[in-house]
Write an enzyme that holds these catalytic residues in place. Structure first.
Site, mmCIF file in Angstrom:
data_model
loop_
_atom_site.group_PDB
_atom_site.id
_atom_site.type_symbol
_atom_site.label_atom_id
_atom_site.label_comp_id
_atom_site.label_asym_id
_atom_site.label_seq_id
_atom_site.Cartn_x
_atom_site.Cartn_y
_atom_site.Cartn_z
ATOM 1 C CG HIS A 21 34.464 162.525 34.415
ATOM 2 N ND1 HIS A 21 34.392 163.643 33.625
ATOM 3 C CD2 HIS A 21 35.048 161.592 33.633
ATOM 4 C CE1 HIS A 21 34.899 163.385 32.422
ATOM 5 N NE2 HIS A 21 35.312 162.149 32.415
ATOM 6 C CG ASP B 117 29.260 160.687 27.171
ATOM 7 O OD1 ASP B 117 28.786 159.996 28.095
ATOM 8 O OD2 ASP B 117 30.380 161.236 27.238
#
Length: 285
Positions: free
Chosen positions: A107, A44
């Site tokens: 995000h 990630d």
């Protein structure tokens, strides 16, 4: 490796490796390479972490087949509109030196969310991304996106740790068939989490350490988790959580540790939003 199935049918590992705050590119490259050698297959990263290139180099060096790696990156607020998101996706692909992303997340829930999601949805339909989701979205923001979009988010990456258990948010996402993924599962060591006596008493029963109990607790809640470490021994320790299971009583004991507040910052406080995201949002004007 234990996996979960996302709502679009693809599978992802339930335990992965995160590279937030690993800003030294050589250190990041080495850490990801070590993680892949230790058996991690979920990696990630994010545009905002400024280490996508290092992650891409590590993947190439590892010798692990790309199809066996589940690679995630994220769209930052400064690119949160249709046109900029389209370019940002291509930039991430280029920096990571890959033809596709397994998962791409928005995000933060700021900027032109609808426009950015449309660009992400188009990239998903074009095969550049295998799945799209969000990060740091609250329940109402997720629901709004669901109701106004053709493509449903597969995952919501949010802060979850023993100190901030997010019971209601986790339940909402799971009820909506949206996978929850925990960032900062160890709360960056705050409140002496690695030596906490309550967690340690549980760990002792299984011959494990506090960090391993925390990861096991998250896994048993059905949550994907991405601990970070630049130390190979800690990476291996974090992987060693599939040979035991916490009892119902242990799970209840862990639930008593909830401080019910973020250990970092309130994503909904207007002053905080302006301080942290203001300059990025200004780039969209």
């Amino acid at each position: 490796m234990q996996t979960v199935k996302l709502n679009n049918g693809i599978e992802m590992p339930q335990l992965g490796f995160g590279v937030f705050q690993v800003t030294d590119l050589k250190e990041c490259e080495d850490a990801v390479l070590n993680a892949l050698q230790a058996g991690y297959r979920l990696i990630d990263t994010a545009a905002a972490y400024q280490n996508e290139e290092a992650v891409g180099r590590a993947i190439k060096k590892s010798g692990v087949d790309r199809k066996d790696i589940f690679l995630t990156s994220k769209l930052w607020v400064s690119d949160a509109n249709y046109d900029r998101a389209k370019k940002a996706i291509d930039t991430s692909l280029e920096k990571l030196d890959t033809d596709y992303l397994d998962l791409y997340l928005m995000h933060q829930p700021y900027g032109d969310v609808a426009g950015a999601w449309r660009a992400m949805s188009e990239a998903y339909k074009a095969g550049k991304i295998r799945a799209i989701g969000v990060s740091n979205f609250y329940a109402d923001q997720v629901k709004n996106l669901e109701l106004s979009s053709e493509v449903k988010p597969v995952l919501n990456q949010i802060e979850v740790s023993p100190w901030y258990q997010q019971i209601d948010e986790v339940k909402f996402n799971q009820d909506e068939d949206i996978q929850v993924e925990a960032w900062a599962p160890f709360a960056e060591g705050k409140h002496d989490i690695f030596t906490n006596e309550t967690i340690a008493s549980i760990a002792k029963k299984y011959g494990k350490k506090n960090g391993q109990v925390i990861l096991r607790w998250l896994l048993q809640r059905g949550i994907v988790v991405i601990p970070k470490s630049v130390h190979r021994n800690r990476m291996e320790e974090n992987m060693d959580v599939f040979d035991f299971e916490l009892s119902d009583d242990d799970m209840k004991t862990m639930a008593t540790l909830d401080k019910k507040e973020s250990q970092f910052f309130d994503h909904r406080d207007p002053t905080t939003i302006e301080q942290i995201f203001g300059s990025s949002l200004a780039q969209l004007k």
